[in-house]
Scaffold this active site. Structure first.
Site, PDB file in Angstrom:
ATOM      1  CB  THR A   1      -0.861  -0.132   1.281  1.00 14.72           C
ATOM      2  OG1 THR A   1      -1.593  -1.344   1.179  1.00 14.72           O
ATOM      3  CG2 THR A   1      -1.771   1.026   1.528  1.00 14.72           C
TER       4      THR A   1
ATOM      5  CB  THR B   1      -3.832  -0.573  -1.084  1.00 17.48           C
ATOM      6  OG1 THR B   1      -3.216  -1.851  -1.006  1.00 17.48           O
ATOM      7  CG2 THR B   1      -5.335  -0.740  -1.028  1.00 17.48           C
TER       8      THR B   1
ATOM      9  CG  ASN C   1      -3.947  -6.962  -0.502  1.00 18.60           C
ATOM     10  OD1 ASN C   1      -3.703  -6.403   0.567  1.00 18.60           O
ATOM     11  ND2 ASN C   1      -4.250  -8.240  -0.583  1.00 18.60           N
TER      12      ASN C   1
ATOM     13  CG  ASP D   1      -7.195  -6.457   2.422  1.00 15.17           C
ATOM     14  OD1 ASP D   1      -6.346  -7.196   2.950  1.00 15.17           O
ATOM     15  OD2 ASP D   1      -6.948  -5.300   2.053  1.00 15.17           O
TER      16      ASP D   1
ATOM     17  CB  SER E   1      -9.095  -1.124   4.249  1.00 18.54           C
ATOM     18  OG  SER E   1      -7.832  -0.517   4.193  1.00 18.54           O
ATOM     19  CB  SER E   2      -5.292  -2.184   8.112  1.00 16.46           C
ATOM     20  OG  SER E   2      -5.753  -3.459   8.447  1.00 16.46           O
TER      21      SER E   2
HETATM   22  N1  GLY Z   1      -4.686  -3.986   1.470  1.00 16.85           N
HETATM   23  C1  GLY Z   1      -4.347  -3.542   2.747  1.00 16.85           C
HETATM   24  C2  GLY Z   1      -5.449  -2.814   3.430  1.00 16.85           C
HETATM   25  O1  GLY Z   1      -6.292  -2.243   2.782  1.00 16.85           O
HETATM   26  O2  GLY Z   1      -5.500  -2.832   4.628  1.00 16.85           O
END
Ligand code: GLY
Length: 564
Positions: A375, A393, A395, A417, A446-447
């Site tokens: 990301t 991102t 990913n 995810d 997502s994070s």
């Molecule tokens: N692909 C990492 C996130 O969105 O957390």
């Protein structure tokens, strides 16, 4: 056009210095009087700054930087992925834009499982089924349309030029492109621009003619230049060729969505962050609430006590993440309760400075009252004080490595995810529950944690990071490094990081994060520790009381701060 204000001041041990590789060890990063752009690649930061100098505001610069990263940082910069944008305008008004990828309409909960219900290894990462419906173009254009001062032509042309004429790859890029050569060849039926006969070396020019043509279609036709016409056809042909499920209908119905930013107070700071479908804002605010009563500043940076209380909070927060968070358009998420200070304090009940509670004995909380690795992050502040935090991102690195033939962009593998099966970890080791199960047209959790902090009603910090599950803890530590440990922005970004995500029950740490005494003490307490080469890559801006902006660019990558 005003010149970059480069101050070199030696006062009370403070060193203000211009950002260059030679000055990365100084206490502060780039200091500018007006606009600052900090991103993962020098070319993208240069373009963002140029747009500010040409009269663009922070949103124009963020959009230009985003398109530039799609060219010069193909690891994660993208038009084939998705992201989130958090904006704070000079006068305090805020906005959050969700352009996260979506599951295709044909998707269903067990799509990555075999007939016996076992998750098929790699299917959610290395196939065309791994691809989520891209959101980046819809998002960047929506932000520009609502808040930009410049035309699409003005903000996208620098990226087109970069793709068409090429740019010199950095040493780190050359190494990574060489490292991924076989993966690119395996994933594609043609030789994409990222592959050369002889190994890449620093300074070689990467030209991406197909990508330049796709960007021209967007320049000339806006959203339709990507979601319809030849670019969409190339994308859908690619998907069909490898039995993916995305169709023209998925592209037609994709929309970026304005969402209400999350707001919270941590001591003297107001925290503005991304709501679901990112878990980032909720988790960051929970973490800050949980550690707020403890004297982390007094204990000191990454002392056993500080690490212990931060890890205790992280275990509880990631347990809540797994249970409650998903796409708010599909599941009810008790957001208000989860970020409530009393709820967070209650979650820390039982925490003791003397003992470690193993992750298996920690579950999610009971928030009553439902209401509803790879990301990249960049931070922009313009001369007026408008601020934009963007995390975007594909990913994993270069997404699923598939390049769309004749359109030159990489496909994401964001479907990983989702929770492929409740309780089964994804590629970041994150456990998901029903809230993040796959459903047609749903956004995967997502994070990503693009975040802005205010102090005394004024812009204070713009911050975010890549790093999958470690994004949240990287942002958390960077915020504490400044607010509790009084670091400059650059020091806060440089500082070693650690990470715990509830499961596995393990503290991951960078070498510079924990000294030997701290490691020994944590081990004595019963913690399992595991060294990681790198955690997160934070690009951030801090506004000092005199109004000067400090860009902190992460030395873990080619990240660069520019400003004037
Ligand atoms: N692909 C990492 C996130 O969105 O957390």
């Amino acid at each position: 056009m005003r010149k970059v204000s480069v101050l070199v001041i030696f006062s009370l041990g403070f060193v203000f210095a211009c950002q260059s590789p030679a000055t990365k060890n100084h206490r502060t990063g780039l200091i500018a009087d007006h606009g600052v752009v900090v991103s993962a690649h020098p070319e993208a930061s240069r373009i963002g700054k140029m747009i500010l100098e040409e009269g663009g505001n922070a949103v124009d610069a963020a959009v230009a930087t985003g398109f530039a990263l799609a060219v010069c940082y193909p690891d994660a910069g993208n038009i084939g992925g998705g992201g989130f944008m958090v904006i704070r305008f000079r006068e305090g008004h805020t906005a959050a834009l969700d352009y996260r990828e979506k599951a295709p309409l044909r998707a269903y909960e067990e799509m990555f499982q075999d007939a016996a219900g076992h998750v098929i290894p790699g299917l959610s990462l290395d196939s065309d089924l791994a691809v989520g419906v891209p959101g980046s173009v819809a998002g960047l254009l929506k932000a520009l349309d609502k808040y930009g001062l410049l035309s699409l032509q003005q903000v996208i042309q620098p990226a087109i030029d970069l793709a068409e004429k090429g740019f010199p790859v950095t040493l780190k890029q050359a190494k990574r492109l060489n490292q991924y050569k076989e993966a690119f060849l395996r994933a594609n039926r043609f030789v994409p621009a990222f592959v050369k006969d002889v190994p890449w070396k620093e300074g070689d020019t990467l030209v991406q003619t197909d990508l330049a043509n796709a960007l021209k279609m967007i320049r000339d036709h806006g959203r339709d230049g990507f979601y319809k016409g030849p670019v969409a056809k190339a994308f859908l042909d690619q998907i069909k060729q490898d039995n993916g499920w995305i169709t023209q209908q998925d592209l037609d119905v994709y929309r970026a969505i304005w969402r209400e930013p999350l707001m919270a107070v941590y001591k003297n700071y107001k925290v503005i962050s991304m709501p679901p479908p990112s878990s980032g804002g909720v988790a960051l605010i929970q973490l800050l609430n949980m550690v707020e009563p403890w004297p982390i500043g007094k204990w000191g940076w990454n002392t056993p006590e500080s690490v212990h209380v931060m890890v205790a909070a992280e275990k509880r927060v990631y347990a809540d993440r797994a249970r409650f968070l998903g796409d708010p358009d599909f599941v009810d998420i008790p957001v208000t309760k989860l970020i409530d200070k009393d709820y967070c304090r209650e979650r820390m009940r039982g925490f003791s400075l003397k003992r470690v509670i193993p992750s298996d004995s920690i579950s999610h909380g009971k928030p009553i009252g439902y209401e509803s690795r790879e990301t990249t992050h960049y931070s922009v502040v313009d001369g007026e004080g408008n601020a934009v935090a963007v995390t975007t991102t594909l990913n994993r690195s270069y997404g699923n490595k598939v390049v769309v033939k004749d359109a030159g962009f990489l496909l994401n593998n964001e479907m990983d995810d989702f929770s492929a099966k409740p309780g089964t970890p994804n590629s970041y080791g994150l456990i998901g529950g029903r809230a993040n199960a796959i459903e047609p047209a749903k956004r995967m959790l997502s994070s990503m944690t693009p975040t802005i902090l205010e102090k005394d009603g004024q812009l204070f910090m713009v911050v975010g990071s890549p790093g999958g599950s470690t994004i949240i803890t990287s942002v958390f530590q960077t915020v504490l490094n400044v607010t509790e440990h009084h670091m400059t922005m650059q020091e806060a970004v440089n500082a070693g990081r650690f990470h715990h995500q509830w499961k596995p029950d393990m503290i991951f740490y960078e070498k510079s994060a924990l000294d030997r005494l701290t490691k020994d003490r944590l081990k004595q307490m019963g913690y399992a520790l595991k060294l990681r080469s790198s955690i997160g890559r934070v690009d951030a801006v801090r506004v000092w009381p005199d109004g000067k902006r400090e860009g902190g660019a992460d030395p873990r990558g080619d990240d660069t701060a520019t400003g004037f």
